[in-house]
Design an enzyme around this catalytic site. Sequence first.
Site, mmCIF file in Angstrom:
data_model
loop_
_atom_site.group_PDB
_atom_site.id
_atom_site.type_symbol
_atom_site.label_atom_id
_atom_site.label_comp_id
_atom_site.label_asym_id
_atom_site.label_seq_id
_atom_site.Cartn_x
_atom_site.Cartn_y
_atom_site.Cartn_z
ATOM 1 N N GLY A 146 0.769 -1.235 0.000
ATOM 2 C CA GLY A 146 0.000 0.000 0.000
ATOM 3 C C GLY A 146 0.799 1.284 0.000
ATOM 4 O O GLY A 146 0.338 2.311 -0.482
ATOM 5 N N GLU A 162 4.291 4.114 5.606
ATOM 6 C CA GLU A 162 3.089 3.283 5.518
ATOM 7 C C GLU A 162 1.988 4.032 4.783
ATOM 8 O O GLU A 162 1.969 5.257 4.755
ATOM 9 C CB GLU A 162 2.584 2.931 6.921
ATOM 10 C CG GLU A 162 3.547 2.071 7.709
ATOM 11 C CD GLU A 162 2.854 1.338 8.831
ATOM 12 O OE1 GLU A 162 1.897 0.590 8.546
ATOM 13 O OE2 GLU A 162 3.259 1.527 9.979
ATOM 14 N N ASP A 163 1.056 3.272 4.218
ATOM 15 C CA ASP A 163 -0.109 3.884 3.610
ATOM 16 C C ASP A 163 -1.080 4.357 4.686
ATOM 17 O O ASP A 163 -1.614 5.455 4.610
ATOM 18 C CB ASP A 163 -0.802 2.938 2.630
ATOM 19 C CG ASP A 163 -1.170 1.581 3.237
ATOM 20 O OD1 ASP A 163 -0.737 1.265 4.365
ATOM 21 O OD2 ASP A 163 -1.892 0.819 2.566
ATOM 22 N N ASP A 206 -3.315 2.305 11.480
ATOM 23 C CA ASP A 206 -4.657 2.039 11.979
ATOM 24 C C ASP A 206 -4.552 1.557 13.424
ATOM 25 O O ASP A 206 -4.520 2.355 14.342
ATOM 26 C CB ASP A 206 -5.284 0.992 11.053
ATOM 27 C CG ASP A 206 -6.758 0.784 11.255
ATOM 28 O OD1 ASP A 206 -7.448 1.736 11.638
ATOM 29 O OD2 ASP A 206 -7.227 -0.343 11.025
ATOM 30 N N PHE A 233 -13.663 3.827 6.484
ATOM 31 C CA PHE A 233 -12.918 2.963 5.578
ATOM 32 C C PHE A 233 -12.573 3.780 4.352
ATOM 33 O O PHE A 233 -13.439 4.450 3.784
ATOM 34 C CB PHE A 233 -13.758 1.741 5.197
ATOM 35 C CG PHE A 233 -12.980 0.744 4.404
ATOM 36 C CD1 PHE A 233 -12.138 -0.151 5.037
ATOM 37 C CD2 PHE A 233 -13.064 0.718 3.025
ATOM 38 C CE1 PHE A 233 -11.386 -1.066 4.315
ATOM 39 C CE2 PHE A 233 -12.324 -0.192 2.291
ATOM 40 C CZ PHE A 233 -11.482 -1.085 2.930
ATOM 41 N N VAL A 234 -11.300 3.742 3.939
ATOM 42 C CA VAL A 234 -10.871 4.547 2.804
ATOM 43 C C VAL A 234 -10.215 3.680 1.732
ATOM 44 O O VAL A 234 -9.627 2.643 2.037
ATOM 45 C CB VAL A 234 -9.905 5.682 3.228
ATOM 46 C CG1 VAL A 234 -10.636 6.758 3.986
ATOM 47 C CG2 VAL A 234 -8.746 5.152 4.043
ATOM 48 N N ASP A 292 -6.581 -0.215 -0.431
ATOM 49 C CA ASP A 292 -7.373 -1.085 -1.289
ATOM 50 C C ASP A 292 -8.476 -1.808 -0.552
ATOM 51 O O ASP A 292 -8.572 -1.758 0.671
ATOM 52 C CB ASP A 292 -6.450 -2.132 -1.923
ATOM 53 C CG ASP A 292 -6.009 -3.194 -0.929
ATOM 54 O OD1 ASP A 292 -6.127 -4.390 -1.244
ATOM 55 O OD2 ASP A 292 -5.548 -2.837 0.177
ATOM 56 N N ARG A 314 -6.241 0.571 -5.400
ATOM 57 C CA ARG A 314 -4.936 1.126 -5.006
ATOM 58 C C ARG A 314 -4.451 2.199 -5.968
ATOM 59 O O ARG A 314 -3.760 3.123 -5.582
ATOM 60 C CB ARG A 314 -3.861 0.031 -4.977
ATOM 61 C CG ARG A 314 -3.858 -0.848 -3.781
ATOM 62 C CD ARG A 314 -2.567 -1.670 -3.745
ATOM 63 N NE ARG A 314 -2.700 -2.877 -2.998
ATOM 64 C CZ ARG A 314 -2.611 -2.975 -1.673
ATOM 65 N NH1 ARG A 314 -2.410 -1.895 -0.959
ATOM 66 N NH2 ARG A 314 -2.734 -4.133 -1.073
#
Length: 188
Positions: A45, A97-98, A101, A150-151, A157, A163
Amino acid sequence: MTDAVVSDLQILLDSRGIEATVERVAAEVSADHTDGVVLAGVLRGSVPFLADLARAMSIHVRIDFLAITPYSPGTGRVRLLKDLDIDITGRDVVIVEDIVDTGLTSEFLSAQLNRRNPRNLSVCTFVDRPARRVAPIEPDYVGIEIPEEFVIGYGLDYEGRYRNLPILATADPAVLKENPDAYIAALY
């Protein structure tokens, strides 16, 4: 695609917003690491963000990648699938990182890399979602902070889809679970 499915999409950042965010983060990282830095991207990601970040930086950058297994449900355990090829001893390293969380990935990778005696180790994320944080991790560099949504897009993805979008958008996980391709017509 029904109007209901399209209506639950919210564009958080368009391509211009992403570009401005990346430039801001790149300036912050560059200012803190004037001697250069190793960007350690977490596959997969982080790739779009890492590529744009590296191009926007005003310092010497080396790029390498890490990959870990997905977390086993209920265990919080992962394993390193792909390690860095670069020796990071005595170097400034930024884990890229993407999304941060739960913080478990950042915590795991930080522990792994700190054992190698980098001069400085920090975490950079495009998206920070602290509402779901489990591990006591606070990223050092954050592109955008979001609530518990949620994105998709810009590296993020759902089952390998979305993505490549040049935007960051919220999506309904229930819609995606029913039809992983639900947003394709609206976003491509």
